[in-house]
Design an enzyme around this catalytic site. Structure first.
Site, PDB file in Angstrom:
ATOM      1  CD  GLU A 135     125.314  60.971  -6.310  1.00 15.06           C
ATOM      2  OE1 GLU A 135     126.313  60.526  -5.905  1.00 15.06           O
ATOM      3  OE2 GLU A 135     124.949  61.724  -5.624  1.00 15.06           O
TER       4      GLU A 135
ATOM      5  CB  VAL B 101     108.747  67.563  -3.974  1.00 18.67           C
ATOM      6  CG1 VAL B 101     108.086  67.425  -5.502  1.00 18.67           C
ATOM      7  CG2 VAL B 101     108.532  66.597  -2.966  1.00 18.67           C
TER       8      VAL B 101
ATOM      9  CE  LYS C 259     114.999  62.277  -3.177  1.00 13.98           C
ATOM     10  NZ  LYS C 259     116.302  63.418  -3.156  1.00 13.98           N
TER      11      LYS C 259
ATOM     12  CB  THR D 253     124.961  69.014  -0.763  1.00 22.70           C
ATOM     13  OG1 THR D 253     126.322  68.565  -1.342  1.00 22.70           O
ATOM     14  CG2 THR D 253     124.736  70.293  -1.491  1.00 22.70           C
ATOM     15  CB  VAL D 254     120.810  69.314   2.059  1.00 20.02           C
ATOM     16  CG1 VAL D 254     119.617  70.174   2.443  1.00 20.02           C
ATOM     17  CG2 VAL D 254     120.529  69.090   0.270  1.00 20.02           C
TER      18      VAL D 254
ATOM     19  CE  LYS E 282     113.278  64.471  -5.986  1.00 16.74           C
ATOM     20  NZ  LYS E 282     114.340  65.198  -6.781  1.00 16.74           N
TER      21      LYS E 282
ATOM     22  CB  ILE F 287     109.642  74.552  -7.213  1.00 19.03           C
ATOM     23  CG1 ILE F 287     110.761  74.801  -8.449  1.00 19.03           C
ATOM     24  CG2 ILE F 287     108.327  74.689  -7.527  1.00 19.03           C
ATOM     25  CD1 ILE F 287     110.506  73.752  -9.412  1.00 19.03           C
TER      26      ILE F 287
ATOM     27  N   GLY G 200     121.041  71.240  -5.270  1.00 20.46           N
ATOM     28  CA  GLY G 200     122.001  72.060  -4.931  1.00 20.46           C
ATOM     29  C   GLY G 200     121.641  72.858  -3.543  1.00 20.46           C
TER      30      GLY G 200
END
Length: 430
Positions: free
Chosen positions: A192, A134, A107, A14-15, A207, A138, A304
């Site tokens: 999950e 983290v 993390k 996803t990332v 985090k 943001i 996301g």
């Protein structure tokens, strides 16, 4: 114009996939902002045959992610594999030893090995960056390391796990209990198949260890974080919290105390009118208290492809611009070993729910035990009567210590009139 910055991405989930798309789709914007072209030249993923909505034909493929650290056509490594040990850690170590900057969203790896990796980066002149590790989109890492660098930080409070905030939000809005909402969250992809990493607080604790390091200049120490999850939070607790003017959130809290640095992750009751109480759904929120700026709050999407890729690419942009900062805000050799504040010394207010038999003298017995442990009642709530049957008594306390509260609850649990172990939730006022 400066030479292109060539990026290698390890991990195309996803990332990783989101990062590759963002670098391609916003290539012109990134070039204008950095003064150089930023281009992905190599990738690695576990399954080369997997169908992906990504054009990979022109890229160098590494079956072993560690090959990116040696690739002569890679200037910067994006470690997006995950995991505290194994190939992610080996790749990061290898790249940093060669003087190559590493951008990671990992993390867990940083919470366990962050001080070591920061030292490796400084020894070789490389950069270690982790904005995406983290709170998703943001920019809290940059805020603590740069924007708030003039402040002595007194406390950091965060909603740091999207799965937990989604479950608690749904429990409050629908009145359903944890187990039913968890199943729904799994069906919708918010949790999950094995949700323990999230609902037991481990993800948030990783985090928080990073935020505490940035805020207080110490080594990231996952083992110093007191961790509790949300499995024991009931729909009844959430309803009583609402009646008392609170909402229940899984918070990560780090603050300095007379005993040392307190780091804890657990469910908290927060006043319903507090800004962080309004963080719902799949959002994250972080409150920071500085001695000059006062209290500031950051809120945004915590996970996301889009938000996390945004954070990854923000680090790539900084590196493309030539920005070099210590990973945790101070040089690695100056990262402190703060004394760990024991949880027993924690001071605060508490919510207690007591399932008791409805008969005369019960509250007198409970009050006597609380008095003996120097615990003062702030409010008391009891709904309905059911003589001889179990009813819930809910109370909140004034400030007391964790040790006193635990001692009192152990004695209360032994009373013949108490039908189940008392439930306790700490009250936090961000």
């Amino acid at each position: 114009m400066a030479e292109a910055l060539r990026v290698g991405i390890a991990g195309l989930g996803t990332v990783g996939g989101g990062t590759l798309r963002l670098l391609r789709e916003n290539a012109d914007l990134l070039e204008a902002r950095t003064g150089r072209r930023v281009a992905v030249t190599a990738v690695s993923a576990r399954d080369p045959g997997k169908r992906r909505d990504l054009a990979l034909e022109a890229l160098r493929w590494h079956a072993d992610p560690r090959g990116l650290a040696e690739d002569p056509e890679v200037d910067l490594v994006c470690e997006l594999v995950g995991g505290s040990e194994g190939v992610a850690l080996e790749l990061t170590r290898a790249a940093l030893r060669r003087g190559r900057p590493v951008v990671t969203a990992n993390k867990a790896m940083l919470a366990h090995h962050g001080a070591e990796l920061a030292a490796l980066a400084e020894e070789s002149g490389a950069v270690l960056a982790f904005e995406a590790a983290v709170a998703g989109g943001i920019p809290i890492v940059q805020a603590l390391r740069e924007g708030l660098a003039a402040n002595r930080i007194g406390r950091v409070v965060g909603i740091l796990n999207g799965t937990c905030i989604y479950i608690l939000t749904q429990m409050r809005e629908t009145g359903r209990d944890f187990a039913a909402v968890l199943v729904e969250a799994q069906e919708l992809g918010y949790a999950e198949a094995d949700p323990s990493f999230d609902v037991d607080g481990i993800d948030a604790a990783h985090k928080l260890a990073l935020l505490a390091s940035l805020a207080f200049g110490g080594r990231p120490r996952f083992d110093a974080v007191h961790v509790e999850g949300i499995r024991h939070v009931s729909a009844e607790d959430i309803a009583f919290a609402g009646a008392l003017g609170y909402r229940i959130k899984l918070l990560g809290v780090a603050r300095t105390t007379a005993q040392g640095l307190e780091q804890r992750v657990h469910p908290c009751m927060v006043p319903a009118d507090a800004p962080i109480a309004q963080v719902e759904g799949v959002f994250n929120g972080v409150v920071v208290e500085g001695d000059r700026v006062g209290q500031v709050m950051f809120e945004g999407r915590g996970a996301g492809a889009g938000p996390t890729a945004s954070a990854v690419v923000s680090d790539i942009v900084d590196i493309a611009r030539g920005l070099r900062l210590p990973a945790f805000g101070v040089p690695a050799r100056r990262l402190a070993d703060h004394p760990i504040a024991p949880m027993a010394a924690h001071e605060g207010c508490y919510y207690i729910r007591l399932p008791v038999l409805d008969r005369p003298g019960v509250m007198a017995d409970v009050s006597a035990i609380l008095r003996d442990h120097e615990v003062s009642i702030e409010s008391l709530l009891q709904r309905g009567r059911n003589p001889g049957q179990a009813v819930p008594i809910v109370l909140t306390t004034h400030d007391t210590t964790e040790a006193a509260m635990r001692g009192a609850l152990d004695r209360i649990a032994s009373l013949p009139s108490v039908t189940e172990p008392p439930r306790m939730i700490r009250i936090e006022r961000p």
